[in-house]
Scaffold this motif. Sequence first.
Motif, PDB file in Angstrom:
ATOM      1  N   TRP A  20       0.845  -1.215   0.000  1.00 46.90           N
ATOM      2  CA  TRP A  20       0.000   0.000   0.000  1.00 46.90           C
ATOM      3  C   TRP A  20       0.877   1.261   0.000  1.00 46.90           C
ATOM      4  O   TRP A  20       0.631   2.203  -0.745  1.00 46.90           O
ATOM      5  N   LEU A  21       1.926   1.280   0.834  1.00 46.94           N
ATOM      6  CA  LEU A  21       2.786   2.461   0.943  1.00 46.94           C
ATOM      7  C   LEU A  21       3.698   2.647  -0.266  1.00 46.94           C
ATOM      8  O   LEU A  21       4.274   3.726  -0.448  1.00 46.94           O
ATOM      9  N   SER A  22       3.846   1.612  -1.102  1.00 46.67           N
ATOM     10  CA  SER A  22       4.687   1.730  -2.291  1.00 46.67           C
ATOM     11  C   SER A  22       3.914   2.163  -3.526  1.00 46.67           C
ATOM     12  O   SER A  22       4.503   2.335  -4.602  1.00 46.67           O
ATOM     13  N   GLU A  23       2.605   2.345  -3.410  1.00 47.24           N
ATOM     14  CA  GLU A  23       1.800   2.791  -4.547  1.00 47.24           C
ATOM     15  C   GLU A  23       2.162   4.220  -4.936  1.00 47.24           C
ATOM     16  O   GLU A  23       2.646   5.003  -4.110  1.00 47.24           O
ATOM     17  N   SER A  24       1.918   4.563  -6.178  1.00 44.18           N
ATOM     18  CA  SER A  24       2.275   5.897  -6.674  1.00 44.18           C
ATOM     19  C   SER A  24       1.511   6.988  -5.935  1.00 44.18           C
ATOM     20  O   SER A  24       2.053   8.068  -5.660  1.00 44.18           O
ATOM     21  N   THR A  25       0.270   6.726  -5.624  1.00 44.37           N
ATOM     22  CA  THR A  25      -0.534   7.648  -4.819  1.00 44.37           C
ATOM     23  C   THR A  25      -1.128   6.871  -3.649  1.00 44.37           C
ATOM     24  O   THR A  25      -1.929   5.953  -3.850  1.00 44.37           O
ATOM     25  N   VAL A  26      -0.711   7.214  -2.444  1.00 45.87           N
ATOM     26  CA  VAL A  26      -1.179   6.503  -1.250  1.00 45.87           C
ATOM     27  C   VAL A  26      -2.386   7.232  -0.674  1.00 45.87           C
ATOM     28  O   VAL A  26      -2.280   8.383  -0.239  1.00 45.87           O
ATOM     29  N   LEU A  27      -3.523   6.556  -0.706  1.00 48.95           N
ATOM     30  CA  LEU A  27      -4.770   7.145  -0.200  1.00 48.95           C
ATOM     31  C   LEU A  27      -5.186   6.459   1.098  1.00 48.95           C
ATOM     32  O   LEU A  27      -4.768   5.332   1.383  1.00 48.95           O
ATOM     33  N   ALA A  28      -6.020   7.133   1.878  1.00 44.27           N
ATOM     34  CA  ALA A  28      -6.533   6.565   3.131  1.00 44.27           C
ATOM     35  C   ALA A  28      -7.312   5.292   2.840  1.00 44.27           C
ATOM     36  O   ALA A  28      -8.004   5.180   1.818  1.00 44.27           O
ATOM     37  N   GLN A  29      -7.198   4.321   3.740  1.00 43.58           N
ATOM     38  CA  GLN A  29      -7.850   3.029   3.565  1.00 43.58           C
ATOM     39  C   GLN A  29      -8.560   2.623   4.846  1.00 43.58           C
ATOM     40  O   GLN A  29      -8.180   3.046   5.945  1.00 43.58           O
ATOM     41  N   ALA A  30      -9.561   1.776   4.713  1.00 45.12           N
ATOM     42  CA  ALA A  30     -10.227   1.144   5.858  1.00 45.12           C
ATOM     43  C   ALA A  30     -10.526  -0.289   5.461  1.00 45.12           C
ATOM     44  O   ALA A  30     -11.142  -0.528   4.418  1.00 45.12           O
ATOM     45  N   THR A  31     -10.069  -1.231   6.258  1.00 44.63           N
ATOM     46  CA  THR A  31     -10.266  -2.633   5.905  1.00 44.63           C
ATOM     47  C   THR A  31     -10.288  -3.497   7.158  1.00 44.63           C
ATOM     48  O   THR A  31      -9.938  -3.035   8.256  1.00 44.63           O
ATOM     49  N   ARG A  32     -10.686  -4.748   6.993  1.00 48.37           N
ATOM     50  CA  ARG A  32     -10.755  -5.697   8.098  1.00 48.37           C
ATOM     51  C   ARG A  32      -9.410  -6.410   8.233  1.00 48.37           C
ATOM     52  O   ARG A  32      -8.846  -6.887   7.242  1.00 48.37           O
ATOM     53  N   VAL A  33      -8.885  -6.482   9.457  1.00 48.62           N
ATOM     54  CA  VAL A  33      -7.614  -7.158   9.716  1.00 48.62           C
ATOM     55  C   VAL A  33      -7.762  -8.069  10.932  1.00 48.62           C
ATOM     56  O   VAL A  33      -8.779  -8.023  11.629  1.00 48.62           O
ATOM     57  N   ASN A  34      -6.723  -8.857  11.182  1.00 46.73           N
ATOM     58  CA  ASN A  34      -6.732  -9.765  12.326  1.00 46.73           C
ATOM     59  C   ASN A  34      -5.442  -9.647  13.130  1.00 46.73           C
ATOM     60  O   ASN A  34      -4.367  -9.436  12.572  1.00 46.73           O
ATOM     61  N   ILE A  35      -5.588  -9.765  14.442  1.00 45.43           N
ATOM     62  CA  ILE A  35      -4.441  -9.962  15.329  1.00 45.43           C
ATOM     63  C   ILE A  35      -4.721 -11.265  16.066  1.00 45.43           C
ATOM     64  O   ILE A  35      -5.594 -11.325  16.939  1.00 45.43           O
ATOM     65  N   GLY A  36      -4.006 -12.312  15.671  1.00 48.75           N
ATOM     66  CA  GLY A  36      -4.335 -13.632  16.199  1.00 48.75           C
ATOM     67  C   GLY A  36      -5.712 -14.053  15.721  1.00 48.75           C
ATOM     68  O   GLY A  36      -6.010 -14.001  14.524  1.00 48.75           O
ATOM     69  N   GLU A  37      -6.580 -14.415  16.665  1.00 47.09           N
ATOM     70  CA  GLU A  37      -7.940 -14.837  16.307  1.00 47.09           C
ATOM     71  C   GLU A  37      -8.941 -13.689  16.393  1.00 47.09           C
ATOM     72  O   GLU A  37     -10.118 -13.884  16.083  1.00 47.09           O
ATOM     73  N   ASN A  38      -8.489 -12.517  16.833  1.00 46.30           N
ATOM     74  CA  ASN A  38      -9.394 -11.381  17.009  1.00 46.30           C
ATOM     75  C   ASN A  38      -9.437 -10.504  15.760  1.00 46.30           C
ATOM     76  O   ASN A  38      -8.403 -10.256  15.122  1.00 46.30           O
ATOM     77  N   GLU A  39     -10.623 -10.026  15.440  1.00 47.02           N
ATOM     78  CA  GLU A  39     -10.857  -9.226  14.241  1.00 47.02           C
ATOM     79  C   GLU A  39     -10.996  -7.749  14.602  1.00 47.02           C
ATOM     80  O   GLU A  39     -11.574  -7.407  15.635  1.00 47.02           O
ATOM     81  N   TYR A  40     -10.486  -6.868  13.730  1.00 46.67           N
ATOM     82  CA  TYR A  40     -10.532  -5.428  13.957  1.00 46.67           C
ATOM     83  C   TYR A  40     -10.804  -4.699  12.643  1.00 46.67           C
ATOM     84  O   TYR A  40     -10.522  -5.228  11.561  1.00 46.67           O
ATOM     85  N   LEU A  41     -11.328  -3.494  12.764  1.00 51.14           N
ATOM     86  CA  LEU A  41     -11.418  -2.589  11.623  1.00 51.14           C
ATOM     87  C   LEU A  41     -10.195  -1.686  11.676  1.00 51.14           C
ATOM     88  O   LEU A  41      -9.979  -0.979  12.667  1.00 51.14           O
ATOM     89  N   ALA A  42      -9.381  -1.717  10.610  1.00 50.44           N
ATOM     90  CA  ALA A  42      -8.167  -0.894  10.546  1.00 50.44           C
ATOM     91  C   ALA A  42      -8.423   0.335   9.678  1.00 50.44           C
ATOM     92  O   ALA A  42      -8.923   0.218   8.562  1.00 50.44           O
ATOM     93  N   GLU A  43      -8.100   1.502  10.235  1.00 48.98           N
ATOM     94  CA  GLU A  43      -8.158   2.754   9.470  1.00 48.98           C
ATOM     95  C   GLU A  43      -6.725   3.226   9.259  1.00 48.98           C
ATOM     96  O   GLU A  43      -5.999   3.470  10.228  1.00 48.98           O
ATOM     97  N   MET A  44      -6.289   3.359   7.991  1.00 47.14           N
ATOM     98  CA  MET A  44      -4.923   3.749   7.659  1.00 47.14           C
ATOM     99  C   MET A  44      -4.914   5.139   7.031  1.00 47.14           C
ATOM    100  O   MET A  44      -5.604   5.370   6.024  1.00 47.14           O
ATOM    101  N   LEU A  45      -4.150   6.048   7.622  1.00 49.01           N
ATOM    102  CA  LEU A  45      -4.042   7.416   7.117  1.00 49.01           C
ATOM    103  C   LEU A  45      -2.593   7.715   6.774  1.00 49.01           C
ATOM    104  O   LEU A  45      -1.718   7.633   7.644  1.00 49.01           O
TER     105      LEU A  45
END
Length: 515
Positions: free
Chosen positions: A137-162
């Motif tokens: 994501w950070l190597s893209e020509s234009t890095v835009l804000a993202q929101a996606t589902r991620v995991n830490i171990g067995e727990n699920e989270y909503l990740a917001e990347m700015l």
Amino acid sequence: MRLEVSCLDRVGLAKDILTIMEGYGINLFAIDASNQGFLYLQFAEVSFDTLSELLPLIRKVEGVHDVRTVSFMPSEQEHYALKTLLKTLPDSVFSIDVKGRIRIVNESALHTIGMAEHEIIDESINHWVQGFNFGRWLSESTVLAQATRVNIGENEYLAEMLPIYLPDSGSDTPILAGAVVSLKSPARLGKQFNALQNQSSGFENVLATSDKMKEVLVQARRMAQLDAPLLITGETGTGKELMSRACHDASMRREQPFIAINCAAMPDSAAEEELFGFVSNGNVIKRGFIEEAKGGTVFLDEIAEMSKSAQVKLLRFLQDGTFRRVGGDEEIRSDVRIICSTQKNLAELCQSGEFREDLYYRIHVLSFHVPSLRERKVDIIPLTEMFLEHYSQQLSIPIRRISGECREHLLGYAWPGNVRQLKNAIFRAVSMWDGSAELTVEQLKLPSYAEGFGYFDHQFEGSLEQAMKQFESSLLRRLYPAYPSTRQLAKKLGVSHTAIANKLREYKISKQKDV
């Protein structure tokens, strides 16, 4: 030591000041420049005599208006403000560079991952946060804000990347310096959504993991839709008022008032006036709670403590929906639903004449029992985690983990005060936070308690005989009302009828007084 220099924006001014400081052998730690006409200098502590010579010399520099000592530099204030903000945020926050390596992390994130700061700094965030390729994501020509589902171990989270962009003075294109990643759990997202929408029906606030409590919620939801009187029973601290409010919020009366009244806190002389109002010389001096709640719900907490005269008037109101204010003759009709609660056995109180039997049948049209915490042990840890999160956010301190020893103690404790006692214990532990990462048994400060025996007094100074008499008296007071005769009670306890009769006489126990 720090100095604030009020000055003009002149080329070479800083050099002139540094030359003076160099003459005194002062090594500069940091320098801040403000576009408001201030220059800030940080250096090692110097003696009062040296400072007394230094300040006048700096004031003589061309363009300097004044100089004074200050407690902190602007960059320090910004740094510690950011650090405090990150420390108190309940969400997990990471700051990463353009390679996806962790540069800054807050305490909530450390607790989520379960590692120390020195173990994850400069490591790739993808070692722990999975389900999204941060490096790509950070190597893209234009890095835009993202929101996606991620995991830490067995727990699920909503990740917001700015993405973090820095201005480039030589170009209109900003420079990518990395990103800030914030993780929110589904439970926290649900709470925020409900708060935003303000559409909670009340039962969403009742935690139910155990089958027993889930069954109670099924009953309560059905009874909430009905308009008949409702009786909620359960030990002290089980959440009877919370359930009554939830029933109101889930009913057709939700837009109308909900008034909770503690019958035990109302003096007998004022109970009727508080409930039904007061008239003097034809003038309405006070409108009662029944009238104030018109169209809504009146919750009578600890109904067993209501005075006999108030019981009579409440019975009449439940029969035909009308009442008279104290001192008045006018018949008043008020459409309210009555919900009552008690921790006592009303059926036994009716037999002893302490509660009106006809009123008991009127308020006992619908009923459900809220189980004690001992009967729903599966809920103890989730409730503890919920209270920890709530009070940590309220008091702006990091959310802590529950130590293994503390979990065992929580599950093994008898909880005579039920959910209220657990809630108060967690609040006390959070408010007295000592900086530790885990909640421990010592921080809970729970008094020693054994089911069936009560609290242990560590300062007890009486004799064994006195302690035995105290226990014997308590046991007989609880058992005697349940047996029709002293002979049957004696048979149950395996002693003679004469022995039981003597003990009851010694402890002044009778069914009329000790039900």
